[in-house]
Design a protein around this motif. Structure first.
Motif, PDB file in Angstrom:
ATOM      1  N   VAL A 127       0.666  -0.810  -0.029  1.00 19.55           N
ATOM      2  CA  VAL A 127      -0.232  -0.239   0.152  1.00 19.55           C
ATOM      3  C   VAL A 127       0.748   1.201   0.155  1.00 19.55           C
ATOM      4  CG1 VAL A 127      -1.581   0.901   1.395  1.00 19.55           C
ATOM      5  CG2 VAL A 127      -2.021  -1.212   1.179  1.00 19.55           C
ATOM      6  N   LEU A 128       0.415   2.138  -0.760  1.00 18.77           N
ATOM      7  CA  LEU A 128       1.739   3.171  -0.947  1.00 18.77           C
ATOM      8  C   LEU A 128       0.993   4.557  -0.131  1.00 18.77           C
ATOM      9  CD1 LEU A 128       2.865   3.071  -4.626  1.00 18.77           C
ATOM     10  CD2 LEU A 128       4.191   2.490  -2.540  1.00 18.77           C
ATOM     11  N   LYS A 129       1.171   5.341   0.133  1.00 20.21           N
ATOM     12  CA  LYS A 129       0.065   6.388   0.584  1.00 20.21           C
ATOM     13  C   LYS A 129       1.140   7.404   0.693  1.00 20.21           C
ATOM     14  CE  LYS A 129       2.245   4.620   5.818  1.00 20.21           C
ATOM     15  NZ  LYS A 129       1.954   3.776   7.487  1.00 20.21           N
ATOM     16  N   LYS A 130       1.414   8.385   1.312  1.00 20.41           N
ATOM     17  CA  LYS A 130       1.803   9.734   1.828  1.00 20.41           C
ATOM     18  C   LYS A 130       2.660   9.989   2.602  1.00 20.41           C
ATOM     19  CE  LYS A 130      -0.130  13.525   0.964  1.00 20.41           C
ATOM     20  NZ  LYS A 130      -1.682  14.202   1.285  1.00 20.41           N
ATOM     21  N   PRO A 131       4.191  10.026   2.845  1.00 19.80           N
ATOM     22  CA  PRO A 131       4.837   9.907   4.041  1.00 19.80           C
ATOM     23  C   PRO A 131       4.064  10.916   5.033  1.00 19.80           C
ATOM     24  CG  PRO A 131       5.696  10.768   1.944  1.00 19.80           C
ATOM     25  CD  PRO A 131       4.769  10.653   1.651  1.00 19.80           C
ATOM     26  N   THR A 132       4.147  10.278   6.546  1.00 22.44           N
ATOM     27  CA  THR A 132       3.356  10.836   7.186  1.00 22.44           C
ATOM     28  C   THR A 132       4.463  12.394   7.550  1.00 22.44           C
ATOM     29  OG1 THR A 132       5.271  10.187   8.730  1.00 22.44           O
ATOM     30  CG2 THR A 132       3.904   9.292   8.504  1.00 22.44           C
ATOM     31  N   ALA A 133       5.244  12.913   7.271  1.00 23.56           N
ATOM     32  CA  ALA A 133       5.806  14.678   7.230  1.00 23.56           C
ATOM     33  C   ALA A 133       5.149  15.516   6.463  1.00 23.56           C
ATOM     34  CB  ALA A 133       7.705  14.046   6.342  1.00 23.56           C
ATOM     35  N   LEU A 141      10.621  13.454  -1.775  1.00 24.23           N
ATOM     36  CA  LEU A 141      11.953  12.943  -1.283  1.00 24.23           C
ATOM     37  C   LEU A 141      12.463  13.303  -0.030  1.00 24.23           C
ATOM     38  CD1 LEU A 141      14.337  13.081  -4.263  1.00 24.23           C
ATOM     39  CD2 LEU A 141      13.049  10.825  -4.058  1.00 24.23           C
ATOM     40  N   ILE A 142      12.315  14.640   0.706  1.00 23.70           N
ATOM     41  CA  ILE A 142      12.491  14.761   1.956  1.00 23.70           C
ATOM     42  C   ILE A 142      10.682  14.160   2.318  1.00 23.70           C
ATOM     43  CG2 ILE A 142      12.978  17.200   3.356  1.00 23.70           C
ATOM     44  CD1 ILE A 142      13.123  18.518   0.321  1.00 23.70           C
ATOM     45  N   ALA A 143      10.449  14.493   2.236  1.00 30.23           N
ATOM     46  CA  ALA A 143       9.017  13.986   3.609  1.00 30.23           C
ATOM     47  C   ALA A 143       9.943  12.710   3.933  1.00 30.23           C
ATOM     48  CB  ALA A 143       7.804  14.456   2.724  1.00 30.23           C
ATOM     49  N   GLU A 144      10.238  11.355   2.469  1.00 31.12           N
ATOM     50  CA  GLU A 144       9.817  10.521   2.700  1.00 31.12           C
ATOM     51  C   GLU A 144      11.388   9.928   3.208  1.00 31.12           C
ATOM     52  OE1 GLU A 144       8.386   8.553  -1.735  1.00 31.12           O
ATOM     53  OE2 GLU A 144      10.732   8.850  -1.310  1.00 31.12           O
ATOM     54  N   ALA A 145      12.396  11.088   3.090  1.00 32.50           N
ATOM     55  CA  ALA A 145      13.570  10.789   4.221  1.00 32.50           C
ATOM     56  C   ALA A 145      13.338  11.301   5.498  1.00 32.50           C
ATOM     57  CB  ALA A 145      14.455  11.477   3.272  1.00 32.50           C
ATOM     58  N   ILE A 146      12.682  11.122   6.131  1.00 28.16           N
ATOM     59  CA  ILE A 146      11.966  12.161   6.784  1.00 28.16           C
ATOM     60  C   ILE A 146      11.401  10.918   7.787  1.00 28.16           C
ATOM     61  CG2 ILE A 146      10.876  14.245   8.155  1.00 28.16           C
ATOM     62  CD1 ILE A 146      11.761  16.336   6.682  1.00 28.16           C
ATOM     63  N   GLU A 147      10.698  10.810   6.881  1.00 26.99           N
ATOM     64  CA  GLU A 147       9.902   9.603   7.313  1.00 26.99           C
ATOM     65  C   GLU A 147      10.830   8.448   8.387  1.00 26.99           C
ATOM     66  OE1 GLU A 147       6.160   8.502   5.761  1.00 26.99           O
ATOM     67  OE2 GLU A 147       6.857   6.074   7.365  1.00 26.99           O
ATOM     68  N   ASP A 148      11.426   8.440   7.420  1.00 26.12           N
ATOM     69  CA  ASP A 148      12.228   7.079   7.631  1.00 26.12           C
ATOM     70  C   ASP A 148      13.503   7.401   8.683  1.00 26.12           C
ATOM     71  OD1 ASP A 148      11.001   5.986   5.307  1.00 26.12           O
ATOM     72  OD2 ASP A 148      12.624   5.829   3.615  1.00 26.12           O
ATOM     73  N   PHE A 149      14.542   8.540   8.515  1.00 29.47           N
ATOM     74  CA  PHE A 149      14.936   8.558   9.619  1.00 29.47           C
ATOM     75  C   PHE A 149      14.460   9.395  11.221  1.00 29.47           C
ATOM     76  CE2 PHE A 149      17.377  10.119   6.337  1.00 29.47           C
ATOM     77  CZ  PHE A 149      18.548   9.221   6.144  1.00 29.47           C
ATOM     78  N   GLY A 150      12.924   9.039  10.942  1.00 36.83           N
ATOM     79  CA  GLY A 150      11.894   8.974  12.570  1.00 36.83           C
ATOM     80  C   GLY A 150      12.730  11.200  12.739  1.00 36.83           C
ATOM     81  N   ILE A 151      12.854  11.394  12.230  1.00 41.52           N
ATOM     82  CA  ILE A 151      13.407  13.409  12.853  1.00 41.52           C
ATOM     83  C   ILE A 151      12.434  13.980  12.537  1.00 41.52           C
ATOM     84  CG2 ILE A 151      15.686  12.568  12.142  1.00 41.52           C
ATOM     85  CD1 ILE A 151      15.496  14.233   9.651  1.00 41.52           C
TER      86      ILE A 151
END
Length: 477
Positions: A6-12, A42-52
């Motif tokens: 399920v592809l979804k919008k990044p939480t950021a 790309l930025i939003a995905e990275a923010i979510e994946d790094f947990g920051i």
């Protein structure tokens, strides 16, 4: 058994863009084919994946990306044109554990803010800079930017950029890579899948460097601007790949991340006494540490958000400044934000003042609980913005209409007439100040008088100022 993804919008990102003022709360404001949306993702995905996400503070620039705060569910600071690196520097230094992202376009970073970015990079500030290069000023009509290619037609170079007249395009990545301090500098392109994969990797590396405390990271992203270039999105993407990359080659221009020792930031929380000592305030002799006996303030008048407005020359800003200074003396949290046009005396002026028992999140007062209107244009302009249940003070010796609001308190004060009666029209602002503190009790007369001595350079004027304040208090009691 097959599994589904399920592809979804990044939480950021906000799920719904509620801050966007138009009816469409789902789509961004960017033109079709614009590269900003790709970089945002790309930025939003990275923010979510790094947990920051709870540590990120984005510096919102001027330009097409001015509305970053519509989309990213992180902290935001909106800054003046070109000043993002300077503000990012301040934010990072006072909040060293935050992840500060400066996001800028080519006009903002390469032209107006050229000085700021070079010095921030040269100092090795621990921030991450994302620089969107689309070779023109996209938001303001497609004018020539510092990155406009030789021969490229823009609205201000209709015959094409002539290097003999407009000079050469700035290669910002190469320029910054020559400095000693930057840790990581790369240029990417927001075009096809291959380039997007490299851009994704660069975005993550730049953020990782800040997370690890290693220093300054800069990613330049070549971006399409179909509207500004007069192309359709596929043509624009092809133009980036085939034309822009020849002048702005892609790749890593500097990467010393494996050689840099991380810096560990210790957040210092100073006590009020330590702050006084640090700034050289002698607590025994300074007026500012006098203990004031605060008034008992009615609940509805506590923590006012004040808008003071009138003509330039009426002492509007001084009125607000004295309020803020007196608030500090009484150990409230305060802010004072002036606002005026290019013309001063005779033009319009207003200021925003917060006096609060708790920390102030923003100095901006867009919905005041108190409006002090010293002329008719100010009353007409700002009375609709006053919060229901708020209060409006207005100079009814200058303003020939009454406020139309029925859901707020109205306090007419003939400030100019009273000032004339005691000898000077110029102290009408002080009459109104006295009326405000006398009516609400939000500050004491003692702190206001001491604030005058701190804020008014020509102290010989304060005898009349004090008299005007007394008259204002007397009028409302």
């Amino acid at each position: 058994m097959a599994t589904s993804t399920v592809l979804k919008k990044p939480t950021a990102f906000y799920e719904i863009f509620e801050r966007k003022p138009d009816a469409d709360k789902i789509n961004t404001h960017y033109c079709p084919g614009c590269g900003h949306g790709k970089l945002h993702k790309l930025i939003a995905e990275a923010i979510e994946d790094f947990g920051i996400q709870d540590r990120v503070i984005m510096i919102n620039p001027v330009g097409c990306s001015v509305f970053l705060y519509y989309y990213f569910d992180v902290g935001h600071i909106q800054v003046a044109h070109g000043r993002a690196p300077a503000v990012a520097t301040g934010i990072k230094r006072v909040h060293p554990h935050s992840i500060v992202i400066s996001y800028q376009g080519d006009g903002d970073l390469g032209a107006i803010g050229g000085n700021e970015i070079l010095h921030a990079a040269n100092r090795g500030e621990h921030i991450t800079v994302f620089f969107v290069n689309n070779a023109i000023y996209g938001m303001t009509g497609g004018q020539m930017a510092p990155t406009t290619l030789p021969g490229m037609k823009t609205t201000t170079t209709p015959r094409g950029r002539d290097i003999r007249n407009e000079g050469y395009p700035l290669r910002m990545a190469e320029l910054i890579a020559t400095l000693e301090a930057p840790v990581y500098v790369e240029r990417v392109a927001l075009t096809d899948a291959k380039n997007m994969a490299k851009a994704r990797k660069a975005v993550r590396k730049a953020l990782q460097i800040q997370i690890e405390g290693k220093g300054f990271a800069f990613v330049e992203a070549l971006s399409t601007c179909p509207t500004g270039w007069g192309m359709n999105p596929p043509e624009a993407e092809k133009w980036v790949n085939e034309v822009m990359t020849k002048y702005f080659p892609l790749g890593v221009f500097k990467d010393i991340s494996d050689k840099v020792e991380p810096v560990k930031f210790d957040k210092k929380v100073l006590t009020p006494e330590e702050i006084k000592k640090a700034i050289g305030v002698n607590g025994d002799s300074a007026t500012y540490v006098k203990n004031y006996r605060k008034n008992i303030i009615p609940e509805k008048y506590k923590n006012p958000k004040i808008k003071v407005a009138g003509f330039g020359g009426q002492g509007i800003l001084l009125l607000g400044l004295v309020l803020a200074q007196a608030g500090m003396l009484e150990e409230y949290h305060v802010s004072w934000l002036p606002s005026y046009g290019p013309e001063m005396r005779g033009g319009t002026a207003n200021c925003h003042v917060n006096i609060s028992e708790t920390e102030i999140a923003s100095p901006l007062v867009s919905i005041p609980t108190v409006l002090i209107a010293m002329n008719r244009p100010s009353l007409e302009k700002f009375q609709p913005t006053v919060k229901s249940g708020g209060i409006i003070f207005y100079d009814n010796s200058l303003i020939d209409i009454e406020p139309s609001r029925k859901d707020v308190e109205i306090v007419p004060v003939p400030a100019t007439k009273i000032a004339d009666d005691i000898g000077s029209t110029k102290v009408a602002n002080m009459v109104m100040l006295g009326a405000y503190i006398g009516y609400t009790g939000v500050l004491t007369k003692d702190s206001i008088f001491d604030a005058l001595d701190i804020t008014v350079k020509r102290r010989e004027l304060n005898e009349l100022n004090r008299r005007a304040i007394e008259e204002g208090i007397k009028f409302v009691l």
